[in-house]
Design a protein around this motif. Sequence first.
Motif, PDB file in Angstrom:
ATOM      1  N   GLY A 156      -3.874   5.772   6.151  1.00 51.83           N
ATOM      2  CA  GLY A 156      -3.660   6.289   4.732  1.00 51.83           C
ATOM      3  C   GLY A 156      -4.823   6.802   3.717  1.00 51.83           C
ATOM      4  O   GLY A 156      -6.191   6.158   4.214  1.00 51.83           O
ATOM      5  N   SER A 174       0.788  -1.395   0.064  1.00 52.19           N
ATOM      6  CA  SER A 174       0.103  -0.165   0.088  1.00 52.19           C
ATOM      7  C   SER A 174       0.941   1.174  -0.165  1.00 52.19           C
ATOM      8  O   SER A 174       0.643   2.093   1.234  1.00 52.19           O
ATOM      9  CB  SER A 174      -1.063  -0.108   1.004  1.00 52.19           C
ATOM     10  OG  SER A 174      -1.628  -1.400   1.103  1.00 52.19           O
ATOM     11  N   PHE A 175       1.595   1.394  -0.871  1.00 55.94           N
ATOM     12  CA  PHE A 175       2.452   2.616  -1.143  1.00 55.94           C
ATOM     13  C   PHE A 175       2.625   2.903  -2.640  1.00 55.94           C
ATOM     14  O   PHE A 175       2.493   1.883  -3.455  1.00 55.94           O
ATOM     15  CB  PHE A 175       3.840   2.363  -0.423  1.00 55.94           C
ATOM     16  CG  PHE A 175       3.681   2.077   0.985  1.00 55.94           C
ATOM     17  CD1 PHE A 175       3.766   2.996   1.814  1.00 55.94           C
ATOM     18  CD2 PHE A 175       3.695   0.799   1.603  1.00 55.94           C
ATOM     19  CE1 PHE A 175       3.682   2.828   3.160  1.00 55.94           C
ATOM     20  CE2 PHE A 175       3.717   0.420   2.902  1.00 55.94           C
ATOM     21  CZ  PHE A 175       3.501   1.787   3.770  1.00 55.94           C
ATOM     22  N   PRO A 176       2.953   4.046  -3.008  1.00 52.23           N
ATOM     23  CA  PRO A 176       3.213   4.625  -4.294  1.00 52.23           C
ATOM     24  C   PRO A 176       4.350   3.777  -5.053  1.00 52.23           C
ATOM     25  O   PRO A 176       5.410   3.761  -4.551  1.00 52.23           O
ATOM     26  CB  PRO A 176       3.392   5.904  -4.334  1.00 52.23           C
ATOM     27  CG  PRO A 176       3.816   6.262  -2.980  1.00 52.23           C
ATOM     28  CD  PRO A 176       3.207   5.252  -1.999  1.00 52.23           C
ATOM     29  N   ILE A 227      -9.309   3.876  -0.320  1.00 47.79           N
ATOM     30  CA  ILE A 227      -8.896   3.469   1.192  1.00 47.79           C
ATOM     31  C   ILE A 227      -9.075   4.658   2.047  1.00 47.79           C
ATOM     32  O   ILE A 227      -8.696   5.845   1.567  1.00 47.79           O
ATOM     33  CB  ILE A 227      -7.618   2.925   1.191  1.00 47.79           C
ATOM     34  CG1 ILE A 227      -7.288   1.726   0.535  1.00 47.79           C
ATOM     35  CG2 ILE A 227      -6.968   2.727   2.697  1.00 47.79           C
ATOM     36  CD1 ILE A 227      -7.793   0.463   1.220  1.00 47.79           C
ATOM     37  N   GLU A 243      -2.940   7.714  -6.282  1.00 50.11           N
ATOM     38  CA  GLU A 243      -2.304   8.514  -5.660  1.00 50.11           C
ATOM     39  C   GLU A 243      -2.659   9.751  -5.175  1.00 50.11           C
ATOM     40  O   GLU A 243      -2.020  10.614  -5.008  1.00 50.11           O
ATOM     41  CB  GLU A 243      -0.627   8.508  -5.651  1.00 50.11           C
ATOM     42  CG  GLU A 243      -0.038   7.064  -5.742  1.00 50.11           C
ATOM     43  CD  GLU A 243      -0.040   6.496  -4.301  1.00 50.11           C
ATOM     44  OE1 GLU A 243       0.082   7.315  -3.254  1.00 50.11           O
ATOM     45  OE2 GLU A 243       0.002   5.314  -4.145  1.00 50.11           O
ATOM     46  N   GLN A 267       2.267  14.634  -0.176  1.00 49.75           N
ATOM     47  CA  GLN A 267       1.032  14.072   0.620  1.00 49.75           C
ATOM     48  C   GLN A 267       0.170  15.016   1.116  1.00 49.75           C
ATOM     49  O   GLN A 267      -0.397  14.921   2.189  1.00 49.75           O
ATOM     50  CB  GLN A 267       1.558  12.836   1.322  1.00 49.75           C
ATOM     51  CG  GLN A 267       2.122  11.801   0.724  1.00 49.75           C
ATOM     52  CD  GLN A 267       1.521  10.864  -0.370  1.00 49.75           C
ATOM     53  OE1 GLN A 267       1.591  11.296  -1.616  1.00 49.75           O
ATOM     54  NE2 GLN A 267       0.690  10.439   0.133  1.00 49.75           N
ATOM     55  N   THR A 294       5.168   6.320   2.390  1.00 50.46           N
ATOM     56  CA  THR A 294       4.351   7.479   2.851  1.00 50.46           C
ATOM     57  C   THR A 294       3.859   6.963   4.170  1.00 50.46           C
ATOM     58  O   THR A 294       4.493   6.037   5.004  1.00 50.46           O
ATOM     59  CB  THR A 294       2.972   7.392   1.775  1.00 50.46           C
ATOM     60  OG1 THR A 294       2.560   6.157   1.732  1.00 50.46           O
ATOM     61  CG2 THR A 294       3.308   7.991   0.757  1.00 50.46           C
ATOM     62  N   LYS A 295       2.898   7.653   4.785  1.00 44.73           N
ATOM     63  CA  LYS A 295       2.415   7.225   6.173  1.00 44.73           C
ATOM     64  C   LYS A 295       3.309   7.180   7.292  1.00 44.73           C
ATOM     65  O   LYS A 295       3.374   6.485   8.188  1.00 44.73           O
ATOM     66  CB  LYS A 295       1.469   5.941   6.100  1.00 44.73           C
ATOM     67  CG  LYS A 295       0.358   6.080   5.266  1.00 44.73           C
ATOM     68  CD  LYS A 295      -0.395   4.781   5.178  1.00 44.73           C
ATOM     69  CE  LYS A 295       0.399   3.946   4.006  1.00 44.73           C
ATOM     70  NZ  LYS A 295      -0.576   2.952   3.503  1.00 44.73           N
ATOM     71  N   GLU A 345      -3.264  13.918   1.810  1.00 46.89           N
ATOM     72  CA  GLU A 345      -3.428  12.659   2.826  1.00 46.89           C
ATOM     73  C   GLU A 345      -3.367  13.447   4.064  1.00 46.89           C
ATOM     74  O   GLU A 345      -3.958  12.849   4.949  1.00 46.89           O
ATOM     75  CB  GLU A 345      -2.373  11.817   2.340  1.00 46.89           C
ATOM     76  CG  GLU A 345      -2.466  10.573   3.289  1.00 46.89           C
ATOM     77  CD  GLU A 345      -1.544   9.348   2.851  1.00 46.89           C
ATOM     78  OE1 GLU A 345      -0.238   9.726   2.695  1.00 46.89           O
ATOM     79  OE2 GLU A 345      -1.963   8.288   2.727  1.00 46.89           O
ATOM     80  N   ASN A 364      -1.753  -2.224  -5.375  1.00 43.31           N
ATOM     81  CA  ASN A 364      -1.788  -1.123  -4.393  1.00 43.31           C
ATOM     82  C   ASN A 364      -3.378  -1.686  -3.472  1.00 43.31           C
ATOM     83  O   ASN A 364      -4.105  -2.304  -4.203  1.00 43.31           O
ATOM     84  CB  ASN A 364      -1.907   0.192  -4.885  1.00 43.31           C
ATOM     85  CG  ASN A 364      -2.277   1.428  -3.799  1.00 43.31           C
ATOM     86  OD1 ASN A 364      -3.583   1.961  -3.803  1.00 43.31           O
ATOM     87  ND2 ASN A 364      -1.316   1.644  -3.443  1.00 43.31           N
ATOM     88  N   ASP A 365      -3.393  -1.118  -2.283  1.00 39.91           N
ATOM     89  CA  ASP A 365      -4.685  -1.533  -1.382  1.00 39.91           C
ATOM     90  C   ASP A 365      -5.803  -1.002  -2.149  1.00 39.91           C
ATOM     91  O   ASP A 365      -7.081  -1.486  -1.890  1.00 39.91           O
ATOM     92  CB  ASP A 365      -4.488  -1.196  -0.046  1.00 39.91           C
ATOM     93  CG  ASP A 365      -4.090   0.302   0.082  1.00 39.91           C
ATOM     94  OD1 ASP A 365      -3.724   1.009  -0.807  1.00 39.91           O
ATOM     95  OD2 ASP A 365      -4.258   0.585   1.451  1.00 39.91           O
ATOM     96  N   ASN A 383      -6.251   6.971  -0.287  1.00 42.95           N
ATOM     97  CA  ASN A 383      -6.091   7.010  -1.651  1.00 42.95           C
ATOM     98  C   ASN A 383      -7.072   6.374  -2.466  1.00 42.95           C
ATOM     99  O   ASN A 383      -7.924   5.655  -1.968  1.00 42.95           O
ATOM    100  CB  ASN A 383      -4.675   6.029  -2.094  1.00 42.95           C
ATOM    101  CG  ASN A 383      -4.193   6.002  -3.419  1.00 42.95           C
ATOM    102  OD1 ASN A 383      -4.561   6.889  -4.106  1.00 42.95           O
ATOM    103  ND2 ASN A 383      -3.498   5.186  -3.568  1.00 42.95           N
TER     104      ASN A 383
HETATM  105  C1  BGC Z   1      -0.217   5.113   0.012  1.00 40.30           C
HETATM  106  C2  BGC Z   1      -1.020   4.935  -1.130  1.00 40.30           C
HETATM  107  C3  BGC Z   1      -1.995   3.869  -0.267  1.00 40.30           C
HETATM  108  C4  BGC Z   1      -2.698   4.751   0.905  1.00 40.30           C
HETATM  109  C5  BGC Z   1      -3.714   3.738   1.764  1.00 40.30           C
HETATM  110  C6  BGC Z   1      -0.996   6.011   0.987  1.00 40.30           C
HETATM  111  O1  BGC Z   1      -0.123   6.717   1.986  1.00 40.30           O
HETATM  112  O2  BGC Z   1       0.630   6.467  -0.597  1.00 40.30           O
HETATM  113  O3  BGC Z   1      -0.314   3.987  -1.920  1.00 40.30           O
HETATM  114  O4  BGC Z   1      -3.343   3.459  -1.144  1.00 40.30           O
HETATM  115  O5  BGC Z   1      -1.823   5.182   1.885  1.00 40.30           O
HETATM  116  O6  BGC Z   1      -3.104   2.741   2.314  1.00 40.30           O
END
Ligand code: BGC
Length: 423
Positions: free
Chosen positions: A216, A138-140, A212, A238, A264, A155-156, A267, A191-192, A218
Amino acid sequence: MYANILTDISKDFNLTPDNLKEIASCARYEIEQSLSNNPTSLKMLKSYIGLPSGLETGEYLALDFGGTNLRVVLLELLGNGEYKIIKKVAKPLKFPGLYDFISADSTAAELFDFIAATIDEAIAGNHDKKYYLGHTFSFPSSQTNIYNAKLITWTKEFATTGVEGQIVNDLLKEALQRQGFSNVEPIAVINDTVAVLLAAAYKSADTYIGSIYATGHNTCYFESNFNDDTKPMIINLEIGGFSKLAINKYDAMLDENSELPGQQRLEKMVSGRYIGELFAYCLQQGLKLKTLPQFTSIDLSNIINDNSAELTAIQELLKNTLNLTLAIEDLNAVQNLAAAIVSRSARIVAATYCGILWHIFPNAIPKHNIVIDGSVFEKMPTVNRNMHESLQQILTDESDKISLTLENGGSILGAALAAAMSK
Ligand code: BGC
Protein backbone atom coordinates in the motif's frame (compact mmCIF):
# COMPACT_ATOMS: atom_id res chain seq x y z
CA MET A 1 4.00 -6.78 -34.34
CA TYR A 2 2.92 -5.38 -30.97
CA ALA A 3 5.59 -2.74 -30.41
CA ASN A 4 3.60 0.23 -31.71
CA ILE A 5 0.50 -0.40 -29.69
CA LEU A 6 2.54 -1.10 -26.54
CA THR A 7 4.44 2.12 -27.07
CA ASP A 8 1.17 4.03 -27.42
CA ILE A 9 -0.07 2.50 -24.17
CA SER A 10 3.15 3.52 -22.40
CA LYS A 11 2.48 7.14 -23.39
CA ASP A 12 -0.70 7.07 -21.31
CA PHE A 13 1.55 6.84 -18.23
CA ASN A 14 3.55 9.92 -19.06
CA LEU A 15 3.51 12.89 -16.68
CA THR A 16 4.96 16.26 -17.65
CA PRO A 17 6.66 18.55 -15.13
CA ASP A 18 3.51 20.71 -15.24
CA ASN A 19 1.34 17.70 -14.39
CA LEU A 20 3.61 17.00 -11.42
CA LYS A 21 3.47 20.58 -10.18
CA GLU A 22 -0.29 20.45 -10.40
CA ILE A 23 -0.43 17.25 -8.32
CA ALA A 24 1.85 18.87 -5.72
CA SER A 25 -0.26 22.04 -5.58
CA CYS A 26 -3.50 20.09 -5.34
CA ALA A 27 -2.09 17.93 -2.53
CA ARG A 28 -1.14 21.06 -0.58
CA TYR A 29 -4.52 22.64 -1.30
CA GLU A 30 -6.37 19.56 -0.07
CA ILE A 31 -4.29 19.38 3.13
CA GLU A 32 -5.06 23.01 3.90
CA GLN A 33 -8.74 22.70 3.01
CA SER A 34 -9.01 19.66 5.28
CA LEU A 35 -7.40 21.57 8.13
CA SER A 36 -10.14 24.16 7.67
CA ASN A 37 -12.69 21.35 7.89
CA ASN A 38 -13.68 21.54 4.24
CA PRO A 39 -14.37 18.23 2.49
CA THR A 40 -11.53 16.87 0.34
CA SER A 41 -10.42 13.47 -0.90
CA LEU A 42 -7.98 13.17 2.03
CA LYS A 43 -9.10 11.58 5.28
CA MET A 44 -6.45 13.47 7.31
CA LEU A 45 -6.77 11.26 10.38
CA LYS A 46 -5.56 12.50 13.73
CA SER A 47 -3.11 10.13 15.40
CA TYR A 48 -3.22 11.53 18.95
CA ILE A 49 0.52 11.17 19.16
CA GLY A 50 3.35 13.66 18.75
CA LEU A 51 7.04 13.05 18.13
CA PRO A 52 9.19 11.02 20.54
CA SER A 53 11.81 12.72 22.70
CA GLY A 54 14.41 10.09 21.88
CA LEU A 55 14.67 9.15 25.54
CA GLU A 56 11.93 6.49 25.64
CA THR A 57 13.07 3.27 27.30
CA GLY A 58 11.63 -0.08 28.45
CA GLU A 59 10.40 -3.41 27.15
CA TYR A 60 7.35 -3.47 24.87
CA LEU A 61 5.46 -5.74 22.53
CA ALA A 62 5.07 -4.43 19.01
CA LEU A 63 2.43 -5.77 16.67
CA ASP A 64 2.63 -5.01 12.96
CA PHE A 65 -0.51 -5.78 10.99
CA GLY A 66 -1.25 -4.59 7.49
CA GLY A 67 0.98 -6.20 4.89
CA THR A 68 1.42 -9.76 3.73
CA ASN A 69 2.99 -10.81 7.02
CA LEU A 70 1.85 -10.42 10.58
CA ARG A 71 4.75 -9.63 12.89
CA VAL A 72 4.96 -9.57 16.65
CA VAL A 73 8.19 -8.45 18.26
CA LEU A 74 9.24 -8.15 21.87
CA LEU A 75 11.79 -5.39 22.07
CA GLU A 76 13.59 -3.15 24.46
CA LEU A 77 13.90 0.57 23.86
CA LEU A 78 17.28 1.70 25.10
CA GLY A 79 16.92 5.47 24.57
CA ASN A 80 18.95 7.75 22.28
CA GLY A 81 17.45 6.08 19.25
CA GLU A 82 18.71 2.63 20.27
CA TYR A 83 16.72 -0.57 20.72
CA LYS A 84 17.25 -4.29 21.03
CA ILE A 85 15.06 -7.06 19.62
CA ILE A 86 14.36 -9.79 22.17
CA LYS A 87 12.01 -12.06 20.22
CA LYS A 88 10.46 -11.88 16.79
CA VAL A 89 7.64 -13.95 15.27
CA ALA A 90 6.37 -13.48 11.71
CA LYS A 91 3.47 -15.31 10.03
CA PRO A 92 1.87 -14.88 6.63
CA LEU A 93 -1.78 -13.80 6.83
CA LYS A 94 -2.65 -16.20 4.08
CA PHE A 95 -1.17 -19.53 3.23
CA PRO A 96 -2.55 -20.99 -0.02
CA GLY A 97 -4.41 -24.21 0.64
CA LEU A 98 -4.24 -23.83 4.41
CA TYR A 99 -5.79 -20.57 5.52
CA ASP A 100 -6.57 -17.03 4.43
CA PHE A 101 -7.43 -14.60 7.23
CA ILE A 102 -7.78 -11.57 4.98
CA SER A 103 -10.48 -12.78 2.61
CA ALA A 104 -14.21 -12.20 2.99
CA ASP A 105 -14.53 -15.85 4.05
CA SER A 106 -12.75 -15.14 7.33
CA THR A 107 -14.31 -13.50 10.37
CA ALA A 108 -12.89 -10.93 12.76
CA ALA A 109 -12.74 -13.56 15.50
CA GLU A 110 -10.73 -15.96 13.31
CA LEU A 111 -8.30 -13.23 12.32
CA PHE A 112 -7.81 -11.85 15.83
CA ASP A 113 -7.49 -15.32 17.35
CA PHE A 114 -4.65 -15.91 14.91
CA ILE A 115 -3.05 -12.62 15.98
CA ALA A 116 -3.48 -13.49 19.67
CA ALA A 117 -1.89 -16.91 19.15
CA THR A 118 1.06 -15.23 17.42
CA ILE A 119 1.42 -12.83 20.35
CA ASP A 120 1.43 -15.82 22.69
CA GLU A 121 4.31 -17.26 20.71
CA ALA A 122 6.26 -14.01 20.99
CA ILE A 123 5.95 -14.01 24.79
CA ALA A 124 6.73 -17.75 24.86
CA GLY A 125 3.46 -18.49 26.68
CA ASN A 126 4.41 -16.33 29.66
CA HIS A 127 1.01 -15.41 31.14
CA ASP A 128 2.32 -13.83 34.34
CA LYS A 129 4.51 -10.95 33.30
CA LYS A 130 2.79 -7.69 32.27
CA TYR A 131 3.37 -6.59 28.68
CA TYR A 132 2.27 -3.30 27.10
CA LEU A 133 1.57 -3.60 23.42
CA GLY A 134 1.82 -1.02 20.66
CA HIS A 135 -0.13 -1.87 17.54
CA THR A 136 0.74 -0.70 14.06
CA PHE A 137 -2.51 -1.13 12.17
CA SER A 138 -1.99 -0.08 8.57
CA PHE A 139 -5.49 0.89 7.50
CA PRO A 140 -7.52 4.08 7.68
CA SER A 141 -8.86 4.32 11.21
CA SER A 142 -10.58 7.12 13.02
CA GLN A 143 -9.67 7.72 16.62
CA THR A 144 -10.32 10.19 19.41
CA ASN A 145 -7.43 8.98 21.53
CA ILE A 146 -4.35 6.81 21.09
CA TYR A 147 -6.25 3.62 21.94
CA ASN A 148 -9.61 3.63 20.24
CA ALA A 149 -8.77 3.34 16.51
CA LYS A 150 -11.86 2.26 14.60
CA LEU A 151 -11.36 0.77 11.14
CA ILE A 152 -13.11 3.03 8.61
CA THR A 153 -12.66 0.72 5.66
CA TRP A 154 -10.34 -2.05 4.58
CA THR A 155 -7.91 -1.20 1.76
CA LYS A 156 -5.30 -3.22 -0.19
CA GLU A 157 -8.06 -5.75 -1.00
CA PHE A 158 -8.33 -6.99 2.60
CA ALA A 159 -11.90 -8.14 3.21
CA THR A 160 -12.21 -10.02 6.55
CA THR A 161 -15.78 -9.63 7.77
CA GLY A 162 -16.78 -7.90 10.99
CA VAL A 163 -13.78 -5.60 11.42
CA GLU A 164 -14.90 -2.45 9.60
CA GLY A 165 -16.51 -0.03 12.05
CA GLN A 166 -14.97 -1.82 15.04
CA ILE A 167 -12.35 -0.67 17.54
CA VAL A 168 -9.53 -2.96 16.52
CA ASN A 169 -7.85 -3.10 19.92
CA ASP A 170 -11.16 -4.20 21.49
CA LEU A 171 -11.25 -7.09 19.00
CA LEU A 172 -7.68 -7.88 19.96
CA LYS A 173 -8.41 -7.75 23.69
CA GLU A 174 -11.38 -10.09 23.27
CA ALA A 175 -9.20 -12.53 21.32
CA LEU A 176 -6.46 -12.41 23.98
CA GLN A 177 -9.10 -13.28 26.55
CA ARG A 178 -10.42 -16.15 24.43
CA GLN A 179 -6.85 -17.44 24.23
CA GLY A 180 -6.77 -17.34 28.02
CA PHE A 181 -4.38 -14.53 28.88
CA SER A 182 -4.87 -10.94 29.94
CA ASN A 183 -1.34 -9.96 30.91
CA VAL A 184 -0.84 -8.40 27.47
CA GLU A 185 -2.41 -4.95 27.34
CA PRO A 186 -2.83 -3.20 23.99
CA ILE A 187 -2.43 0.51 24.78
CA ALA A 188 -1.76 2.30 21.50
CA VAL A 189 -2.72 2.01 17.85
CA ILE A 190 -0.95 3.86 15.08
CA ASN A 191 -0.88 3.79 11.31
CA ASP A 192 2.29 2.36 9.71
CA THR A 193 3.23 5.78 8.29
CA VAL A 194 3.06 7.18 11.83
CA ALA A 195 5.21 4.26 13.01
CA VAL A 196 7.86 5.03 10.41
CA LEU A 197 7.92 8.68 11.38
CA LEU A 198 8.17 7.86 15.10
CA ALA A 199 10.98 5.39 14.44
CA ALA A 200 12.98 7.92 12.44
CA ALA A 201 12.29 10.78 14.84
CA TYR A 202 13.48 8.59 17.75
CA LYS A 203 16.89 8.68 16.14
CA SER A 204 16.97 12.16 14.71
CA ALA A 205 15.02 15.30 15.58
CA ASP A 206 13.49 17.56 12.94
CA THR A 207 11.95 14.68 11.02
CA TYR A 208 8.39 15.51 10.01
CA ILE A 209 7.30 13.32 7.09
CA GLY A 210 6.95 9.52 7.14
CA SER A 211 5.75 7.39 4.28
CA ILE A 212 5.08 3.82 3.23
CA TYR A 213 5.71 2.81 -0.36
CA ALA A 214 4.99 -0.90 -0.44
CA THR A 215 1.92 -3.14 -0.96
CA GLY A 216 0.00 0.00 0.00
CA HIS A 217 1.00 3.62 -0.07
CA ASN A 218 0.40 6.42 2.38
CA THR A 219 2.11 9.37 4.07
CA CYS A 220 1.84 11.20 7.38
CA TYR A 221 3.36 14.41 8.67
CA PHE A 222 3.69 16.29 11.94
CA GLU A 223 1.20 19.16 12.12
CA SER A 224 2.21 21.85 14.56
CA ASN A 225 -0.31 24.46 13.58
CA PHE A 226 -3.96 23.47 13.68
CA ASN A 227 -6.60 26.11 12.99
CA ASP A 228 -8.30 25.29 16.29
CA ASP A 229 -6.79 24.47 19.67
CA THR A 230 -5.83 20.89 18.75
CA LYS A 231 -2.39 20.22 20.14
CA PRO A 232 0.42 19.43 17.69
CA MET A 233 0.29 15.83 16.52
CA ILE A 234 0.99 13.56 13.58
CA ILE A 235 -1.68 13.47 10.87
CA ASN A 236 -2.19 10.39 8.75
CA LEU A 237 -3.09 11.85 5.38
CA GLU A 238 -4.39 8.64 3.79
CA ILE A 239 -2.87 10.08 0.65
CA GLY A 240 -3.81 6.86 -1.16
CA GLY A 241 -7.33 8.26 -1.34
CA PHE A 242 -6.19 11.44 -3.14
CA SER A 243 -8.39 11.71 -6.19
CA LYS A 244 -7.22 14.82 -8.06
CA LEU A 245 -5.38 12.80 -10.68
CA ALA A 246 -6.05 12.17 -14.35
CA ILE A 247 -6.66 8.46 -14.74
CA ASN A 248 -6.24 6.54 -17.98
CA LYS A 249 -8.24 3.67 -19.44
CA TYR A 250 -6.20 1.03 -17.60
CA ASP A 251 -6.55 2.75 -14.24
CA ALA A 252 -10.29 2.79 -14.86
CA MET A 253 -10.41 -0.95 -15.68
CA LEU A 254 -8.42 -1.85 -12.58
CA ASP A 255 -10.58 0.37 -10.42
CA GLU A 256 -13.84 -1.10 -11.71
CA ASN A 257 -12.70 -4.60 -10.84
CA SER A 258 -11.32 -3.75 -7.40
CA GLU A 259 -12.89 -4.17 -3.95
CA LEU A 260 -13.52 -0.42 -3.61
CA PRO A 261 -14.32 1.12 -6.99
CA GLY A 262 -13.86 4.88 -7.01
CA GLN A 263 -11.74 4.88 -3.87
CA GLN A 264 -8.00 4.79 -3.17
CA ARG A 265 -7.42 6.34 -6.60
CA LEU A 266 -3.83 7.37 -5.98
CA GLU A 267 -2.94 4.12 -4.23
CA LYS A 268 -4.19 2.14 -7.23
CA MET A 269 -1.81 4.09 -9.49
CA VAL A 270 1.27 3.71 -7.35
CA SER A 271 1.39 0.89 -4.85
CA GLY A 272 2.90 -2.58 -5.07
CA ARG A 273 -0.48 -4.26 -4.68
CA TYR A 274 -1.71 -2.69 -7.91
CA ILE A 275 1.07 -1.85 -10.36
CA GLY A 276 1.53 -5.44 -11.50
CA GLU A 277 -2.19 -5.65 -12.17
CA LEU A 278 -2.12 -2.37 -14.05
CA PHE A 279 0.58 -3.82 -16.25
CA ALA A 280 -1.63 -6.87 -16.81
CA TYR A 281 -4.51 -4.70 -18.07
CA CYS A 282 -2.12 -2.93 -20.44
CA LEU A 283 -0.68 -6.18 -21.76
CA GLN A 284 -4.13 -7.65 -22.21
CA GLN A 285 -4.94 -4.75 -24.50
CA GLY A 286 -1.51 -4.48 -26.15
CA LEU A 287 -1.07 -8.18 -26.87
CA LYS A 288 -4.78 -8.70 -27.57
CA LEU A 289 -5.15 -11.38 -24.92
CA LYS A 290 -8.55 -12.97 -24.28
CA THR A 291 -8.14 -13.15 -20.52
CA LEU A 292 -6.46 -10.93 -17.98
CA PRO A 293 -3.00 -12.29 -17.18
CA GLN A 294 -1.56 -12.11 -13.67
CA PHE A 295 1.52 -10.07 -12.89
CA THR A 296 2.94 -8.81 -9.62
CA SER A 297 5.18 -5.88 -8.80
CA ILE A 298 8.02 -8.40 -8.52
CA ASP A 299 7.45 -9.33 -12.17
CA LEU A 300 7.71 -5.63 -13.05
CA SER A 301 10.95 -5.44 -11.15
CA ASN A 302 12.37 -8.47 -13.00
CA ILE A 303 11.24 -7.09 -16.35
CA ILE A 304 12.88 -3.73 -15.77
CA ASN A 305 16.04 -5.38 -14.46
CA ASP A 306 16.54 -7.55 -17.55
CA ASN A 307 19.75 -6.17 -19.07
CA SER A 308 20.42 -9.07 -21.40
CA ALA A 309 20.77 -8.35 -25.13
CA GLU A 310 17.96 -10.76 -26.01
CA LEU A 311 15.79 -9.81 -23.01
CA THR A 312 15.71 -13.47 -22.06
CA ALA A 313 14.13 -13.00 -18.63
CA ILE A 314 11.18 -11.14 -20.17
CA GLN A 315 10.86 -13.70 -22.96
CA GLU A 316 10.80 -16.50 -20.41
CA LEU A 317 8.25 -14.79 -18.20
CA LEU A 318 5.89 -14.20 -21.13
CA LYS A 319 6.42 -17.77 -22.34
CA ASN A 320 5.55 -19.14 -18.90
CA THR A 321 2.59 -16.90 -18.16
CA LEU A 322 1.10 -16.33 -21.61
CA ASN A 323 2.66 -19.03 -23.74
CA LEU A 324 3.86 -16.32 -26.12
CA THR A 325 7.20 -15.80 -27.83
CA LEU A 326 7.79 -12.23 -28.94
CA ALA A 327 10.18 -10.49 -31.31
CA ILE A 328 12.93 -8.41 -29.70
CA GLU A 329 11.28 -5.07 -30.56
CA ASP A 330 8.09 -6.24 -28.86
CA LEU A 331 10.04 -7.36 -25.78
CA ASN A 332 11.65 -3.95 -25.70
CA ALA A 333 8.25 -2.31 -25.79
CA VAL A 334 7.06 -4.60 -22.95
CA GLN A 335 10.05 -3.51 -20.89
CA ASN A 336 9.39 0.16 -21.64
CA LEU A 337 5.78 -0.26 -20.63
CA ALA A 338 6.77 -1.75 -17.26
CA ALA A 339 9.21 1.12 -16.79
CA ALA A 340 6.54 3.69 -17.68
CA ILE A 341 4.14 2.33 -15.07
CA VAL A 342 6.81 2.31 -12.37
CA SER A 343 8.05 5.74 -13.35
CA ARG A 344 4.57 7.26 -13.12
CA SER A 345 4.15 5.67 -9.71
CA ALA A 346 7.39 7.14 -8.33
CA ARG A 347 6.77 10.57 -9.84
CA ILE A 348 3.27 10.85 -8.36
CA VAL A 349 4.51 9.82 -4.90
CA ALA A 350 7.31 12.41 -5.01
CA ALA A 351 4.87 15.09 -6.19
CA THR A 352 2.66 14.56 -3.15
CA TYR A 353 5.74 14.91 -0.91
CA CYS A 354 6.30 18.34 -2.44
CA GLY A 355 2.72 19.35 -1.60
CA ILE A 356 3.34 18.36 2.01
CA LEU A 357 6.68 20.19 2.13
CA TRP A 358 5.03 23.36 0.77
CA HIS A 359 2.41 23.11 3.47
CA ILE A 360 4.85 22.57 6.33
CA PHE A 361 7.38 25.11 5.08
CA PRO A 362 5.36 27.79 3.29
CA ASN A 363 8.21 30.27 3.01
CA ALA A 364 11.34 28.34 2.17
CA ILE A 365 12.03 24.64 2.36
CA PRO A 366 14.91 23.87 4.74
CA LYS A 367 17.18 20.85 4.47
CA HIS A 368 14.79 17.98 5.14
CA ASN A 369 14.82 14.22 5.29
CA ILE A 370 11.67 12.34 4.26
CA VAL A 371 11.65 8.84 5.72
CA ILE A 372 10.13 5.99 3.77
CA ASP A 373 9.68 2.29 4.37
CA GLY A 374 8.54 -0.32 1.92
CA SER A 375 9.64 -2.76 -0.72
CA VAL A 376 8.72 -0.61 -3.71
CA PHE A 377 10.90 2.23 -2.45
CA GLU A 378 13.62 -0.13 -1.34
CA LYS A 379 13.78 -2.58 -4.22
CA MET A 380 11.95 -1.48 -7.34
CA PRO A 381 14.47 -0.44 -9.99
CA THR A 382 14.29 3.20 -11.19
CA VAL A 383 12.01 4.32 -8.34
CA ASN A 384 14.62 6.28 -6.45
CA ARG A 385 15.89 8.01 -9.58
CA ASN A 386 12.39 8.86 -10.75
CA MET A 387 11.46 10.26 -7.35
CA HIS A 388 14.51 12.52 -7.34
CA GLU A 389 13.84 13.64 -10.90
CA SER A 390 10.29 14.48 -9.96
CA LEU A 391 11.44 16.47 -6.91
CA GLN A 392 13.85 18.31 -9.16
CA GLN A 393 11.19 19.14 -11.74
CA ILE A 394 8.82 20.46 -9.09
CA LEU A 395 11.12 22.13 -6.58
CA THR A 396 13.96 22.98 -8.97
CA ASP A 397 16.91 24.30 -6.89
CA GLU A 398 15.25 23.58 -3.56
CA SER A 399 15.17 19.87 -4.38
CA ASP A 400 18.83 19.57 -3.35
CA LYS A 401 17.73 20.08 0.24
CA ILE A 402 15.46 17.05 0.24
CA SER A 403 16.71 13.57 0.96
CA LEU A 404 14.66 10.41 0.78
CA THR A 405 15.80 7.81 3.28
CA LEU A 406 14.85 4.20 3.83
CA GLU A 407 13.58 3.57 7.36
CA ASN A 408 13.56 -0.19 7.45
CA GLY A 409 11.43 -1.94 10.06
CA GLY A 410 9.88 1.30 11.26
CA SER A 411 6.51 -0.37 11.87
CA ILE A 412 7.89 -2.38 14.75
CA LEU A 413 10.03 0.27 16.41
CA GLY A 414 7.25 2.81 15.94
CA ALA A 415 4.67 0.54 17.62
CA ALA A 416 6.95 0.09 20.64
CA LEU A 417 7.54 3.83 20.82
CA ALA A 418 3.81 4.53 20.65
CA ALA A 419 3.31 2.14 23.57
CA ALA A 420 6.12 3.80 25.52
CA MET A 421 4.81 7.30 24.80
CA SER A 422 1.26 6.46 25.85
CA LYS A 423 1.98 4.42 28.95
C1 BGC B 1 -3.84 2.21 3.95
C2 BGC B 1 -2.99 3.09 4.82
C3 BGC B 1 -1.62 2.49 4.98
C4 BGC B 1 -1.01 2.17 3.62
C5 BGC B 1 0.36 1.53 3.71
C6 BGC B 1 -3.12 1.89 2.64
O1 BGC B 1 -3.86 0.99 1.89
O2 BGC B 1 -5.07 2.84 3.65
O3 BGC B 1 -3.59 3.28 6.08
O4 BGC B 1 -0.80 3.39 5.67
O5 BGC B 1 -1.86 1.30 2.92
O6 BGC B 1 0.34 0.32 4.38
